[in-house]
Design an enzyme around this catalytic site. Structure first.
Site, PDB file in Angstrom:
ATOM      1  N   LYS A  56     -60.093  62.200  33.982  1.00  0.00           N
ATOM      2  CA  LYS A  56     -60.238  62.995  32.653  1.00  0.00           C
ATOM      3  C   LYS A  56     -59.591  61.353  31.873  1.00  0.00           C
ATOM      4  O   LYS A  56     -59.356  61.115  30.814  1.00  0.00           O
ATOM      5  CB  LYS A  56     -60.845  63.403  31.662  1.00  0.00           C
ATOM      6  CG  LYS A  56     -62.350  63.928  32.343  1.00  0.00           C
ATOM      7  CD  LYS A  56     -63.503  62.979  32.885  1.00  0.00           C
ATOM      8  CE  LYS A  56     -64.429  62.800  31.767  1.00  0.00           C
ATOM      9  NZ  LYS A  56     -65.757  62.160  31.987  1.00  0.00           N
ATOM     10  N   ASP A  57     -57.992  62.255  31.527  1.00  0.00           N
ATOM     11  CA  ASP A  57     -56.782  60.867  31.188  1.00  0.00           C
ATOM     12  C   ASP A  57     -57.029  59.697  31.138  1.00  0.00           C
ATOM     13  O   ASP A  57     -56.727  58.928  30.342  1.00  0.00           O
ATOM     14  CB  ASP A  57     -55.342  61.326  32.182  1.00  0.00           C
ATOM     15  CG  ASP A  57     -55.455  62.573  32.492  1.00  0.00           C
ATOM     16  OD1 ASP A  57     -55.440  63.761  31.359  1.00  0.00           O
ATOM     17  OD2 ASP A  57     -53.933  62.959  33.218  1.00  0.00           O
TER      18      ASP A  57
END
Ligand code: PMP
Length: 322
Positions: A56-57
């Site tokens: 999700k970065d």
């Protein structure tokens, strides 16, 4: 010499300018014990190696950059999101570096490790009720909407904002194609917002002339694979639709099939990956690898099955140690 705030030090060859430059380019490793010898290769992309610890970065950075560019997120304005964890961690990390306060609304189901990480990144945490329906004011999304209005903040809308699959289309997909030398035949990814499977899957189908088969991994209790909603226990994946919001980011034309795996099989696969392969990954990674092994069982050595492991097991030590 007088240094002003805008002083930019000379760049150094092996040094990233900021932690944001460390997002992506995650490694891929072959499973040498869990996958039967002489059959299809099963390989795993370790998204836990991103600086915030998860896949999700990538969307977090893309969502913020996109909103800054469009003017939706003004300098210094708050980032507000409802999330089960990893998107919040990504946003908190990106918010630190880009100068935005971050407010995370969670449903009270997040692992203690993820809550601690969010606190360390300086995010403000607000607990809502995960069991509240979409029209209930205590629903995490409704609470996040309210707070965003009160604080003149920006909501990333990770379930519907195309910058989320866009990050996977531009980065995760091309990385996988390059890392497998174009020999991937099957992609397996869990489905939460749908960003990973839609963006990565669309890229791989396009680049291969539609030769890569895209398989979604769905936990018991979730309705992505059909059926009735139950309780979803694996963090970060699944949906209880129609009891919850349907993500616009899931492009249903991308996956060829969606397979549902029982929680205990996903959990057992997490333990097997640690004990036999030396890979400590989270529950949704166990889910994706369990599906990959199932898919590979029907294939021969000409095939390469890649499973995306969204995060590391260190986010779940309390859970896994039970
Ligand atoms: N696993 C974990 C641990 C996650 O946090 C997420 C993100 N919700 C996913 C899988 C699914 O990824 P996506 O939202 O891109 O479908």
């Amino acid at each position: 010499m007088h240094h002003t705030a805008v002083f930019a030090p000379p760049s150094l060859p092996g040094v990233a300018d900021s932690v944001l430059d460390l997002i992506g380019e995650t490694p891929v490793v072959r499973l040498n014990r869990l996958a039967p010898a002489g059959g299809a290769q099963v390989v795993v992309k370790l998204e836990g190696r991103n600086p915030g610890g998860s896949a999700k970065d990538r969307p977090a950075l893309a969502l913020v950059r996109d909103a800054e560019a469009s003017g939706a997120l003004r300098p210094g304005a708050a980032i507000v999101e409802s999330t089960s964890g990893n998107t919040g961690i990504g946003l908190a990390l990106v918010g630190r570096v880009t100068g935005h306060p971050v407010v995370i609304v969670h449903g009270g189901t997040m692992s203690p490790e993820k809550l601690a990480v969010l606190r360390l990144y300086g995010a403000e945490l607000i607990e809502a009720d995960w069991a509240a329906g979409p029209d209930d004011p205590d629903n995490p999304r409704a609470v996040a909407d309210r707070i965003a209005i009160e604080r003149s903040g920006w909501r990333s809308h990770q379930y519907d904002n195309p910058a989320n699959p866009g990050a996977h289309y531009r980065h995760t997909g091309p990385e996988i194609w390059r890392q497998t030398g174009g020999r991937i035949t099957h992609l397996v990814a869990g489905i939460g917002t749908g960003g990973t499977i839609s963006g990565t899957g669309r890229y791989l189908r396009e680049v291969s002339g539609d030769q890569v088969r895209i398989v979604g991994a769905n936990p018991t209790g979730s309705t992505y694979g059909g059926g009735l909603p139950g309780i979803v226990r694996v963090e970060g994946v699944g949906t209880t639709w129609p009891r919850s919001h349907w993500p616009q980011n899931l492009d249903t034309s991308v996956p060829h099939e969606i397979r549902t795996i029982p929680d205990d099989v996903a959990a057992a696969t997490v333990r097997d990956l640690a004990a036999q392969e030396g890979l400590l990954v989270g529950p949704s990674s166990g889910l994706a690898v369990a599906v990959a092994l199932e898919v590979a069982a029907d294939l021969d050595e000409r095939h390469v099955v890649l499973a995306i492991a969204p995060d590391s097991g260190t986010n779940y030590l309390t859970l896994l140690a039970r």
